[in-house]
Design an enzyme around this catalytic site. Sequence first.
Site, mmCIF file in Angstrom:
data_model
loop_
_atom_site.group_PDB
_atom_site.id
_atom_site.type_symbol
_atom_site.label_atom_id
_atom_site.label_comp_id
_atom_site.label_asym_id
_atom_site.label_seq_id
_atom_site.Cartn_x
_atom_site.Cartn_y
_atom_site.Cartn_z
ATOM 1 N N ASN A 1 10.416 4.289 2.784
ATOM 2 C CA ASN A 1 10.388 3.586 4.123
ATOM 3 C C ASN A 1 11.401 2.783 4.568
ATOM 4 O O ASN A 1 12.226 2.632 3.759
ATOM 5 C CB ASN A 1 8.910 2.858 4.240
ATOM 6 N N CYS B 1 7.855 9.527 0.265
ATOM 7 C CA CYS B 1 6.824 10.907 -0.029
ATOM 8 C C CYS B 1 7.129 11.605 -1.191
ATOM 9 O O CYS B 1 8.447 12.175 -1.441
ATOM 10 C CB CYS B 1 6.879 11.778 1.379
ATOM 11 N N HIS C 1 10.696 7.187 7.538
ATOM 12 C CA HIS C 1 11.118 7.129 6.248
ATOM 13 C C HIS C 1 12.570 7.559 6.597
ATOM 14 O O HIS C 1 13.078 7.988 7.584
ATOM 15 C CB HIS C 1 10.378 8.086 5.219
ATOM 16 N N ARG D 1 0.913 -1.056 -0.194
ATOM 17 C CA ARG D 1 0.174 0.078 0.068
ATOM 18 C C ARG D 1 1.056 1.344 -0.199
ATOM 19 O O ARG D 1 1.011 1.902 -1.177
ATOM 20 C CB ARG D 1 -0.996 -0.156 1.102
ATOM 21 N N ASP D 2 1.416 1.673 1.076
ATOM 22 C CA ASP D 2 2.348 2.841 1.126
ATOM 23 C C ASP D 2 3.454 2.676 0.328
ATOM 24 O O ASP D 2 3.962 3.708 -0.359
ATOM 25 C CB ASP D 2 2.592 2.872 2.608
#
Length: 263
Positions: free
Chosen positions: A251, A242, A211, A13-14
Amino acid sequence: MSDFVRIVEVGARDGLQHEKTLVPAATKIALIDRPAATGLRSIEATSFVSPKWVPQMADNHAVMQGMARLSGVRYSVLTPNMKGFDAALAHRDQFANYEVVIFGSASEAFSQKNINCSIAESIERFAPVADAAKAHGIKVRGVISCTVGCPYEGDISADKVAYVTEKLVAIGAEHIGIADTIGVGTPRKVQKALEATLQHFGIDEVSGHFHDTYGQALSNTLAALELGVWNFQSSVAGLGGCPYAKGATGNVATEAVVYMLNL
Protein backbone atom coordinates in the site's frame (compact mmCIF):
# COMPACT_ATOMS: atom_id res chain seq x y z
CA MET A 1 -8.57 20.72 -3.04
CA SER A 2 -9.90 20.19 0.46
CA ASP A 3 -8.08 21.82 3.36
CA PHE A 4 -8.60 18.64 5.38
CA VAL A 5 -7.69 15.01 4.68
CA ARG A 6 -8.84 11.91 6.52
CA ILE A 7 -6.52 8.90 6.50
CA VAL A 8 -7.72 5.41 7.37
CA GLU A 9 -4.74 3.42 8.64
CA VAL A 10 -5.03 -0.16 7.28
CA GLY A 11 -1.68 -1.64 8.27
CA ALA A 12 -2.96 -4.04 10.92
CA ARG A 13 -5.54 -5.53 8.55
CA ASP A 14 -4.74 -5.03 4.88
CA GLY A 15 -1.06 -4.62 5.62
CA LEU A 16 -0.67 -7.94 7.41
CA GLN A 17 -3.35 -10.21 5.97
CA HIS A 18 -1.09 -11.91 3.42
CA GLU A 19 2.03 -12.17 5.56
CA LYS A 20 3.10 -15.82 5.61
CA THR A 21 4.60 -15.67 9.10
CA LEU A 22 1.91 -15.36 11.76
CA VAL A 23 2.18 -12.04 13.57
CA PRO A 24 1.39 -12.16 17.33
CA ALA A 25 -1.80 -10.47 18.48
CA ALA A 26 0.25 -8.18 20.75
CA THR A 27 2.15 -6.85 17.73
CA LYS A 28 -1.09 -6.25 15.83
CA ILE A 29 -2.52 -4.41 18.81
CA ALA A 30 0.55 -2.16 18.91
CA LEU A 31 0.15 -1.56 15.17
CA ILE A 32 -3.35 -0.27 15.94
CA ASP A 33 -2.74 1.62 19.18
CA ARG A 34 0.44 3.46 18.17
CA PRO A 35 -0.97 5.10 15.01
CA ALA A 36 -4.13 5.99 16.96
CA ALA A 37 -1.96 7.68 19.58
CA THR A 38 -0.36 9.89 16.89
CA GLY A 39 -3.72 11.46 16.09
CA LEU A 40 -5.06 9.22 13.32
CA ARG A 41 -8.80 8.98 13.81
CA SER A 42 -9.70 6.04 11.56
CA ILE A 43 -8.07 2.62 12.03
CA GLU A 44 -8.83 -0.65 10.21
CA ALA A 45 -8.26 -3.27 12.89
CA THR A 46 -8.91 -6.80 11.62
CA SER A 47 -11.01 -9.12 9.48
CA PHE A 48 -13.74 -11.49 10.54
CA VAL A 49 -13.08 -14.04 7.85
CA SER A 50 -12.50 -17.79 7.80
CA PRO A 51 -9.08 -18.65 9.29
CA LYS A 52 -8.89 -21.33 6.62
CA TRP A 53 -8.57 -18.62 3.94
CA VAL A 54 -6.84 -15.89 5.96
CA PRO A 55 -5.00 -17.54 8.87
CA GLN A 56 -3.29 -14.25 9.75
CA MET A 57 -6.65 -12.89 10.98
CA ALA A 58 -7.57 -15.92 13.14
CA ASP A 59 -6.81 -13.92 16.30
CA ASN A 60 -9.39 -11.23 15.48
CA HIS A 61 -11.23 -11.56 18.82
CA ALA A 62 -8.00 -11.29 20.82
CA VAL A 63 -6.99 -8.20 18.86
CA MET A 64 -10.34 -6.52 19.37
CA GLN A 65 -10.33 -7.26 23.08
CA GLY A 66 -6.76 -6.04 23.56
CA MET A 67 -6.96 -2.71 21.75
CA ALA A 68 -6.86 0.56 23.66
CA ARG A 69 -10.12 1.77 22.02
CA LEU A 70 -9.35 5.48 22.16
CA SER A 71 -12.19 7.97 22.29
CA GLY A 72 -12.78 9.73 18.98
CA VAL A 73 -11.25 6.99 16.85
CA ARG A 74 -13.39 5.07 14.37
CA TYR A 75 -12.39 1.39 14.29
CA SER A 76 -13.23 -0.64 11.19
CA VAL A 77 -13.44 -4.40 10.64
CA LEU A 78 -13.85 -6.39 7.44
CA THR A 79 -17.05 -8.50 7.41
CA PRO A 80 -17.57 -10.21 4.03
CA ASN A 81 -20.66 -12.20 5.04
CA MET A 82 -23.19 -12.65 7.84
CA LYS A 83 -21.02 -15.14 9.72
CA GLY A 84 -18.27 -12.55 9.84
CA PHE A 85 -20.70 -9.81 10.83
CA ASP A 86 -22.17 -11.87 13.66
CA ALA A 87 -18.65 -12.46 15.00
CA ALA A 88 -17.82 -8.77 14.73
CA LEU A 89 -21.07 -7.81 16.44
CA ALA A 90 -19.81 -9.38 19.67
CA HIS A 91 -17.50 -6.36 20.01
CA ARG A 92 -20.05 -3.67 19.16
CA ASP A 93 -20.48 -2.45 22.74
CA GLN A 94 -16.72 -1.93 23.12
CA PHE A 95 -16.67 0.89 20.59
CA ALA A 96 -18.46 4.23 20.43
CA ASN A 97 -17.49 4.55 16.76
CA TYR A 98 -17.59 1.23 14.90
CA GLU A 99 -17.61 0.51 11.16
CA VAL A 100 -17.88 -2.62 9.03
CA VAL A 101 -16.26 -2.91 5.63
CA ILE A 102 -17.52 -4.92 2.65
CA PHE A 103 -15.29 -5.58 -0.36
CA GLY A 104 -16.56 -5.95 -3.92
CA SER A 105 -14.61 -6.03 -7.17
CA ALA A 106 -14.90 -4.34 -10.53
CA SER A 107 -13.40 -7.48 -12.12
CA GLU A 108 -15.40 -10.68 -12.50
CA ALA A 109 -12.26 -12.80 -12.69
CA PHE A 110 -10.76 -11.25 -9.55
CA SER A 111 -14.04 -11.69 -7.69
CA GLN A 112 -14.01 -15.40 -8.50
CA LYS A 113 -10.35 -15.82 -7.51
CA ASN A 114 -10.52 -13.70 -4.38
CA ILE A 115 -13.89 -14.55 -2.83
CA ASN A 116 -15.07 -17.48 -4.96
CA CYS A 117 -18.19 -15.85 -6.39
CA SER A 118 -19.34 -13.48 -9.12
CA ILE A 119 -19.80 -9.76 -8.60
CA ALA A 120 -23.58 -10.21 -8.49
CA GLU A 121 -23.28 -13.01 -5.94
CA SER A 122 -20.96 -10.91 -3.79
CA ILE A 123 -23.52 -8.11 -3.67
CA GLU A 124 -26.15 -10.65 -2.56
CA ARG A 125 -23.83 -11.71 0.27
CA PHE A 126 -23.19 -8.13 1.34
CA ALA A 127 -26.84 -7.01 1.37
CA PRO A 128 -27.83 -8.72 4.66
CA VAL A 129 -24.58 -7.52 6.24
CA ALA A 130 -25.41 -3.93 5.35
CA ASP A 131 -28.98 -4.35 6.61
CA ALA A 132 -27.83 -5.85 9.91
CA ALA A 133 -25.19 -3.17 10.41
CA LYS A 134 -27.71 -0.39 9.93
CA ALA A 135 -30.11 -2.09 12.32
CA HIS A 136 -27.38 -1.88 14.98
CA GLY A 137 -26.35 1.67 14.15
CA ILE A 138 -23.05 0.63 12.56
CA LYS A 139 -21.62 2.52 9.58
CA VAL A 140 -21.07 0.53 6.36
CA ARG A 141 -18.05 1.27 4.15
CA GLY A 142 -17.83 -0.37 0.75
CA VAL A 143 -14.54 -0.83 -1.09
CA ILE A 144 -14.24 -1.76 -4.78
CA SER A 145 -11.07 -3.63 -5.73
CA CYS A 146 -9.37 -3.71 -9.14
CA THR A 147 -10.94 -0.44 -10.26
CA VAL A 148 -8.28 0.35 -12.86
CA GLY A 149 -6.60 -2.99 -13.54
CA CYS A 150 -6.85 -6.72 -12.86
CA PRO A 151 -4.15 -9.42 -12.96
CA TYR A 152 -6.54 -11.60 -15.01
CA GLU A 153 -8.61 -9.19 -17.11
CA GLY A 154 -6.14 -6.36 -17.66
CA ASP A 155 -7.57 -2.84 -17.87
CA ILE A 156 -10.90 -2.25 -16.13
CA SER A 157 -13.37 0.21 -17.60
CA ALA A 158 -14.91 3.04 -15.59
CA ASP A 159 -18.34 1.65 -16.55
CA LYS A 160 -17.67 -1.44 -14.43
CA VAL A 161 -16.71 0.76 -11.49
CA ALA A 162 -19.93 2.74 -11.89
CA TYR A 163 -21.94 -0.50 -12.03
CA VAL A 164 -20.51 -1.89 -8.78
CA THR A 165 -20.82 1.50 -7.07
CA GLU A 166 -24.50 1.65 -7.98
CA LYS A 167 -25.07 -1.86 -6.59
CA LEU A 168 -23.27 -1.12 -3.33
CA VAL A 169 -25.18 2.11 -2.85
CA ALA A 170 -28.44 0.24 -3.49
CA ILE A 171 -27.78 -2.18 -0.62
CA GLY A 172 -26.86 0.59 1.79
CA ALA A 173 -23.13 1.32 1.60
CA GLU A 174 -22.53 4.76 3.10
CA HIS A 175 -19.03 5.23 1.75
CA ILE A 176 -17.22 3.91 -1.32
CA GLY A 177 -13.48 3.33 -1.53
CA ILE A 178 -11.82 3.08 -4.93
CA ALA A 179 -8.89 0.66 -4.77
CA ASP A 180 -6.05 0.22 -7.24
CA THR A 181 -5.50 -3.26 -5.85
CA ILE A 182 -2.53 -4.29 -7.96
CA GLY A 183 -0.92 -0.87 -8.23
CA VAL A 184 -1.14 -0.42 -12.00
CA GLY A 185 -3.08 2.83 -11.94
CA THR A 186 -1.92 6.14 -13.34
CA PRO A 187 -3.36 9.53 -12.34
CA ARG A 188 -5.83 9.82 -15.22
CA LYS A 189 -7.01 6.21 -14.92
CA VAL A 190 -7.60 6.74 -11.22
CA GLN A 191 -9.50 9.95 -11.87
CA LYS A 192 -11.77 8.15 -14.34
CA ALA A 193 -12.56 5.46 -11.76
CA LEU A 194 -13.29 8.09 -9.13
CA GLU A 195 -15.45 10.08 -11.54
CA ALA A 196 -17.48 6.93 -12.24
CA THR A 197 -18.18 6.53 -8.52
CA LEU A 198 -18.97 10.21 -8.12
CA GLN A 199 -21.87 9.72 -10.53
CA HIS A 200 -23.61 7.89 -7.67
CA PHE A 201 -21.98 9.22 -4.50
CA GLY A 202 -21.06 12.58 -3.00
CA ILE A 203 -17.43 13.67 -2.76
CA ASP A 204 -17.39 13.53 1.05
CA GLU A 205 -17.98 9.77 1.09
CA VAL A 206 -15.61 8.62 -1.66
CA SER A 207 -12.04 7.57 -0.90
CA GLY A 208 -8.88 6.36 -2.61
CA HIS A 209 -6.90 3.21 -1.76
CA PHE A 210 -3.72 3.03 -3.82
CA HIS A 211 -0.99 0.41 -4.04
CA ASP A 212 2.52 1.30 -5.07
CA THR A 213 3.68 -1.47 -7.41
CA TYR A 214 4.86 0.99 -10.08
CA GLY A 215 5.59 3.88 -7.73
CA GLN A 216 2.42 5.75 -8.69
CA ALA A 217 0.54 5.73 -5.38
CA LEU A 218 1.46 9.27 -4.31
CA SER A 219 0.79 10.60 -7.82
CA ASN A 220 -2.59 8.90 -7.76
CA THR A 221 -3.31 10.34 -4.34
CA LEU A 222 -2.57 13.82 -5.68
CA ALA A 223 -4.78 13.16 -8.71
CA ALA A 224 -7.64 12.22 -6.37
CA LEU A 225 -7.05 15.35 -4.29
CA GLU A 226 -7.34 17.43 -7.45
CA LEU A 227 -10.86 16.05 -7.92
CA GLY A 228 -11.73 17.10 -4.38
CA VAL A 229 -11.44 13.67 -2.77
CA TRP A 230 -10.20 13.99 0.82
CA ASN A 231 -10.51 10.46 2.23
CA PHE A 232 -7.70 7.93 1.76
CA GLN A 233 -6.60 4.54 3.05
CA SER A 234 -2.90 3.91 3.62
CA SER A 235 -0.61 1.58 5.54
CA VAL A 236 2.23 2.42 7.90
CA ALA A 237 5.59 1.63 6.28
CA GLY A 238 3.77 0.65 3.08
CA LEU A 239 2.80 -2.75 4.49
CA GLY A 240 0.63 -5.03 2.39
CA GLY A 241 0.29 -5.69 -1.28
CA CYS A 242 -1.80 -7.95 -3.47
CA PRO A 243 -0.65 -11.61 -3.63
CA TYR A 244 -1.97 -11.81 -7.19
CA ALA A 245 0.24 -9.00 -8.51
CA LYS A 246 3.78 -9.90 -9.51
CA GLY A 247 6.18 -7.51 -7.83
CA ALA A 248 3.50 -5.72 -5.80
CA THR A 249 5.26 -3.63 -3.19
CA GLY A 250 2.39 -2.78 -0.88
CA ASN A 251 0.00 0.00 0.00
CA VAL A 252 0.99 3.62 -0.16
CA ALA A 253 2.86 4.40 3.06
CA THR A 254 0.92 6.48 5.59
CA GLU A 255 4.00 8.51 6.48
CA ALA A 256 4.66 9.27 2.80
CA VAL A 257 1.10 10.55 2.35
CA VAL A 258 1.36 12.72 5.46
CA TYR A 259 4.71 14.10 4.28
CA MET A 260 3.29 14.96 0.86
CA LEU A 261 0.28 16.71 2.39
CA ASN A 262 2.31 18.95 4.69
CA LEU A 263 2.70 22.51 3.41
